[in-house]
Design a protein around this motif. Structure first.
Motif, short mmCIF file in Angstrom:
data_model
loop_
_atom_site.label_atom_id
_atom_site.label_comp_id
_atom_site.label_asym_id
_atom_site.label_seq_id
_atom_site.Cartn_x
_atom_site.Cartn_y
_atom_site.Cartn_z
N GLY A 51 0.83 -1.31 0.09
CA GLY A 51 0.00 0.08 -0.01
C GLY A 51 0.77 1.20 0.04
O GLY A 51 1.93 1.26 0.39
N THR B 180 -3.07 5.51 1.56
CA THR B 180 -4.25 4.64 1.94
C THR B 180 -4.62 3.75 0.62
O THR B 180 -5.91 3.23 0.70
CB THR B 180 -5.42 5.70 2.27
N GLN B 181 -3.80 3.82 -0.38
CA GLN B 181 -4.09 3.18 -1.52
C GLN B 181 -3.36 1.78 -1.68
O GLN B 181 -2.18 1.86 -1.44
CB GLN B 181 -3.72 4.06 -2.87
N MET B 182 -4.17 0.70 -1.60
CA MET B 182 -3.59 -0.60 -1.96
C MET B 182 -3.36 -0.94 -3.43
O MET B 182 -4.19 -0.70 -4.47
CB MET B 182 -4.62 -1.73 -1.27
#
Length: 473
Positions: free
Chosen positions: A22, A25-27
């Motif tokens: 990640g 907050t982005q996977m």
């Protein structure tokens, strides 16, 4: 860290398993090929998974991350790595272990890096121990990362006279071989510059640089060279004395913890660096980075000369200005991490003759593993010999025995003897490995060294064993 579009992650984690990466907050999406994926705003690819050691459930992972566009500039961000279980009995968040998160700093760091402050180009400054450049330069490479076990507990300065803090380590050879290859940029072209005894001596006997790797894959022997400080990797952090710099302190540096040395400041908490919750201790496993330099053989030593002086002199005679050793100096960062399950302990053996009659031409020694006592009855001693071609003339070696001692299976027995003007250097890795059969028992040894009658067969095949040395007395 400079801005860029990608970052490579290297870590130990269980295998088989799945990993997630990640950014903030982005996977990110995982891809299975090495092609570019312009349709994805950030993704990652697992490049390699390699076993650490037979009993260790963790593998060594190499993961290439292509950053989202928003994180490719001069911005800070957080990267996280999650272990995602393959257990089909688990669902949803049950499958995801707590991620490991790291802050990547690309904006200016207010704390000045030690090698920037204490190892500048050009003229030397107070508290700088080695010249970075010039005719007697010490620098081999910046930003070298090594790992291993601390030789001793690092303690803060106890007086204003202190010059350095030592973080010497027993090198982890597996870490080096996993992280560096024969083609690694910088290492593959680097050379040990040589450090002269005096300017005048260098005029008469010019120093000759030696390639650091010679195109070979690096290992512990690459960094553990000759000289009298060669058994472990010397690592030092220079003390900054305010009185030597008009009372000035580098930005972000902190006072010495011991009030007995108020003149000294450090770039970080020297006992609990980088937010450790407890003090560093001897035998802690650490990963550290800094400037790789070559120190001199310290041949200015006053008489009477020590055996270490004569040994360095011998190497200096054979390889001009290379009677010293390599070290990390100054140290830039150090962090404690869980150790590998198998500890492969390095031991340097060096034999050198220059005709002065001051150095032994033979070594007969036993090398233990660490810990010296075998963990179980099924622990078998295993070893690996790494002969250093940079400092070995194999044609001058007339005896070369390397074996698990037949009468003491907890020791590696090494015997090396050289001819006149010969020289030999090697690193021996020794470790315990659990097997399905018990370790052989010790042989009986007479105190005076004579073998038992049932050992005569051994002595006819291995006359170099300690219990066989006086067989003809």
């Amino acid at each position: 860290m400079l801005p860029g579009r990608r970052i490579e992650l290297r870590f130990r984690a269980p295998y088989p398993t799945n990993v997630g990466v990640g950014i903030d907050t982005q996977m990110l999406t995982q891809v299975s090929d090495t092609a570019a994926h312009p349709e994805l705003d950030g993704y990652f690819h697992v490049q390699d998974t390699v076993p650490v050691s037979a009993p260790d459930p963790n593998f060594f992972w190499r993961v290439l991350v292509i950053l989202p566009a928003a994180q490719q500039g001069a911005v800070n961000y957080t990267i996280s790595i999650a272990n995602i279980s393959q257990d089909q009995n688990l669902t949803g968040t049950q499958k995801i272990a707590k991620p490991a998160a790291f802050s990547i700093l690309r904006l200016p760091n207010p704390t000045a890096q030690p090698s920037t402050v204490l190892f500048p180009a050009g003229n030397t400054i107070p508290d700088q121990k080695h010249p970075r450049d010039g005719p007697d330069r010490a620098l081999i490479l910046d930003h070298i990362t090594l790992a291993g076990w601390l030789v001793s507990t690092p303690l803060p300065a106890g007086s204003n006279d202190a010059e350095d803090l030592h973080y010497g380590i027993w090198l982890d050879n597996d870490f080096i071989e996993r992280n560096y290859q024969a083609t690694t940029d910088g290492l593959n072209t680097a050379s040990m510059p040589g450090r002269w005894y005096t300017w005048g001596d260098n005029v008469i006997h010019p120093k000759q640089p030696i390639p650091l790797t010679g195109g070979a894959a690096p290992n512990a022997g690459t960094f553990l060279t000759v000289g009298h400080a060669a058994d472990n990797m010397n690592v030092e952090l220079n003390a900054w004395h305010k009185s030597s710099h008009a009372g000035q302190t580098p930005p972000g540096w902190i006072p010495n913890p011991d009030p007995a040395a108020p003149d000294i400041v450090w770039p970080f908490d020297v006992q609990r660096p980088f937010n450790l919750t407890s003090d560093l201790q001897a035998d802690d496993y650490v990963i550290l980075s800094g400037a790789l330099v070559e120190d001199s053989g310290h041949l200015h030593e006053d008489t009477p000369h020590t055996p270490e002086y004569w040994r360095s002199t011998c190497w200096d005679d054979h390889y001009k200005s290379h009677g010293g050793w390599l070290e990390i100096h100054p140290l830039d960062s150090i962090r404690r991490v869980p150790p590998p399950l198998v500890r492969k302990h390095p031991q340097v053996l060096q034999v050198c003759d220059n005709g002065r009659g001051q150095t032994p031409t033979a070594v007969d020694m036993d090398i233990p593993a660490q810990p010296p006592a075998p963990p179980t009855d099924y622990s078998q001693l295993r070893f690996r010999e790494i002969v250093d071609d940079r400092f070995t003339d194999i044609a001058t070696v007339n005896t070369h025995v390397v074996e698990v001692d037949p009468c003491d299976p907890t020791q590696l027995h090494v015997q090396v003897k050289i001819n006149a003007q010969g020289h030999f250097k090697a690193v021996y890795l020794v470790w315990w490995q659990e097997e399905s059969t018990k370790r052989p028992p010790h042989c009986k040894k007479r105190p005076q060294g004579k073998p038992e009658p049932e050992q005569l067969g051994i002595c006819s095949r291995k006359p170099s064993l300690p219990q066989c040395k006086h067989i003809n007395d």
